[in-house]
Design a protein around this motif. Structure first.
Motif, short mmCIF file in Angstrom:
data_model
loop_
_atom_site.label_atom_id
_atom_site.label_comp_id
_atom_site.label_asym_id
_atom_site.label_seq_id
_atom_site.Cartn_x
_atom_site.Cartn_y
_atom_site.Cartn_z
N MET A 1 0.85 -1.20 0.00
CA MET A 1 0.00 0.00 0.00
C MET A 1 0.88 1.24 0.00
O MET A 1 1.94 1.26 0.59
N ARG A 2 0.40 2.27 -0.63
CA ARG A 2 1.20 3.49 -0.81
C ARG A 2 0.81 4.63 0.13
O ARG A 2 1.17 5.75 -0.12
N SER A 3 0.10 4.37 1.20
CA SER A 3 -0.36 5.47 2.05
C SER A 3 0.79 6.24 2.67
O SER A 3 0.65 7.40 3.01
N SER A 4 1.95 5.59 2.80
CA SER A 4 3.11 6.28 3.38
C SER A 4 3.69 7.32 2.43
O SER A 4 4.45 8.19 2.84
N THR A 5 3.34 7.25 1.15
CA THR A 5 3.87 8.21 0.19
C THR A 5 3.05 9.49 0.15
O THR A 5 3.46 10.45 -0.50
N PHE A 6 1.94 9.52 0.84
CA PHE A 6 1.07 10.70 0.86
C PHE A 6 1.32 11.52 2.12
O PHE A 6 1.57 10.97 3.19
N SER A 7 1.22 12.83 1.97
CA SER A 7 1.34 13.70 3.14
C SER A 7 0.07 13.55 3.98
O SER A 7 -0.93 12.99 3.53
N GLU A 8 0.12 14.08 5.18
CA GLU A 8 -1.05 14.02 6.06
C GLU A 8 -2.24 14.76 5.44
O GLU A 8 -3.37 14.30 5.51
N ARG A 9 -1.95 15.86 4.79
CA ARG A 9 -3.00 16.66 4.13
C ARG A 9 -3.64 15.86 2.98
O ARG A 9 -4.85 15.88 2.82
N GLU A 10 -2.81 15.17 2.19
CA GLU A 10 -3.34 14.37 1.09
C GLU A 10 -4.17 13.20 1.61
O GLU A 10 -5.23 12.90 1.06
N LEU A 11 -3.69 12.55 2.68
CA LEU A 11 -4.46 11.46 3.28
C LEU A 11 -5.82 11.96 3.78
O LEU A 11 -6.85 11.29 3.58
N ASP A 12 -5.82 13.13 4.41
CA ASP A 12 -7.07 13.71 4.88
C ASP A 12 -8.03 13.95 3.72
O ASP A 12 -9.23 13.70 3.83
N ARG A 13 -7.50 14.42 2.61
CA ARG A 13 -8.35 14.69 1.43
C ARG A 13 -8.87 13.39 0.82
O ARG A 13 -10.03 13.32 0.42
N ILE A 14 -8.04 12.36 0.77
CA ILE A 14 -8.48 11.06 0.25
C ILE A 14 -9.62 10.52 1.12
O ILE A 14 -10.64 10.07 0.61
N ILE A 15 -9.44 10.59 2.43
CA ILE A 15 -10.47 10.10 3.36
C ILE A 15 -11.75 10.93 3.21
O ILE A 15 -12.85 10.39 3.18
N GLU A 16 -11.60 12.23 3.09
CA GLU A 16 -12.76 13.11 2.92
C GLU A 16 -13.52 12.75 1.63
O GLU A 16 -14.75 12.65 1.64
N MET A 17 -12.79 12.56 0.55
CA MET A 17 -13.43 12.23 -0.72
C MET A 17 -14.11 10.86 -0.65
O MET A 17 -15.20 10.67 -1.20
N ALA A 18 -13.47 9.91 0.01
CA ALA A 18 -14.06 8.58 0.15
C ALA A 18 -15.30 8.62 1.03
O ALA A 18 -16.27 7.89 0.79
N TRP A 19 -15.31 9.48 2.02
CA TRP A 19 -16.43 9.60 2.95
C TRP A 19 -17.65 10.24 2.28
O TRP A 19 -18.78 9.92 2.60
N GLU A 20 -17.40 11.17 1.35
CA GLU A 20 -18.50 11.86 0.67
C GLU A 20 -19.27 10.89 -0.21
O GLU A 20 -18.70 10.17 -1.01
N ASP A 21 -20.59 10.89 -0.08
CA ASP A 21 -21.42 9.95 -0.83
C ASP A 21 -21.41 10.22 -2.33
O ASP A 21 -21.54 9.30 -3.13
N ARG A 22 -21.28 11.45 -2.74
CA ARG A 22 -21.40 11.79 -4.15
C ARG A 22 -20.07 11.88 -4.89
O ARG A 22 -20.03 12.22 -6.05
N THR A 23 -18.98 11.59 -4.23
CA THR A 23 -17.67 11.59 -4.89
C THR A 23 -17.35 10.17 -5.31
O THR A 23 -17.15 9.30 -4.47
N PRO A 24 -17.30 9.89 -6.61
CA PRO A 24 -17.04 8.51 -7.05
C PRO A 24 -15.57 8.13 -6.84
O PRO A 24 -14.69 8.99 -6.78
N PHE A 25 -15.34 6.83 -6.72
CA PHE A 25 -13.97 6.35 -6.56
C PHE A 25 -13.11 6.75 -7.75
O PHE A 25 -11.90 6.94 -7.61
N GLU A 26 -13.72 6.90 -8.92
CA GLU A 26 -12.97 7.31 -10.10
C GLU A 26 -12.35 8.70 -9.94
O GLU A 26 -11.28 8.98 -10.49
#
Length: 93
Positions: A1-26
């Motif tokens: 897994m590549r989570s270590s290559t992301f900054s804390e801010r990028e990880l927060d944004r990935i989690i936020e996007m995944a949490w949002e119902d209307r943001t597709p995985f694409e």
């Protein structure tokens, strides 16, 4: 897994996007080059077990989280009950 290559801010944004119902995985794939399974692994690692289970149950098979399953291609979803904003003087300041 590549989570270590992301900054804390990028990880927060990935989690936020995944949490949002209307943001597709694409959209996450486009912005961060992560496959859906990699997003799930990040969510599993970063969330409490109970929160992860609730999130996973909620997004699994959800039409809005998978672009292929959506019934619209372009534009954003707009609820029929949403009011039309016209003549908004605040936005013109």
């Amino acid at each position: 897994m590549r989570s270590s290559t992301f900054s804390e801010r990028e990880l927060d944004r990935i989690i936020e996007m995944a949490w949002e119902d209307r943001t597709p995985f694409e959209a996450i794939t486009f912005q961060f080059q992560l496959k859906e399974q990699e997003v799930i692994e990040i969510m599993r690692k970063e969330m409490k077990p109970g929160s992860f289970k609730l999130w996973r149950k909620r997004v699994q098979g959800r039409v809005t989280k998978h672009k292929k399953l959506r019934d619209f291609e372009n534009g954003r979803f707009k609820s029929y009950s949403q009011k039309q904003i016209t003549g908004n003087k605040i936005s013109k300041r």
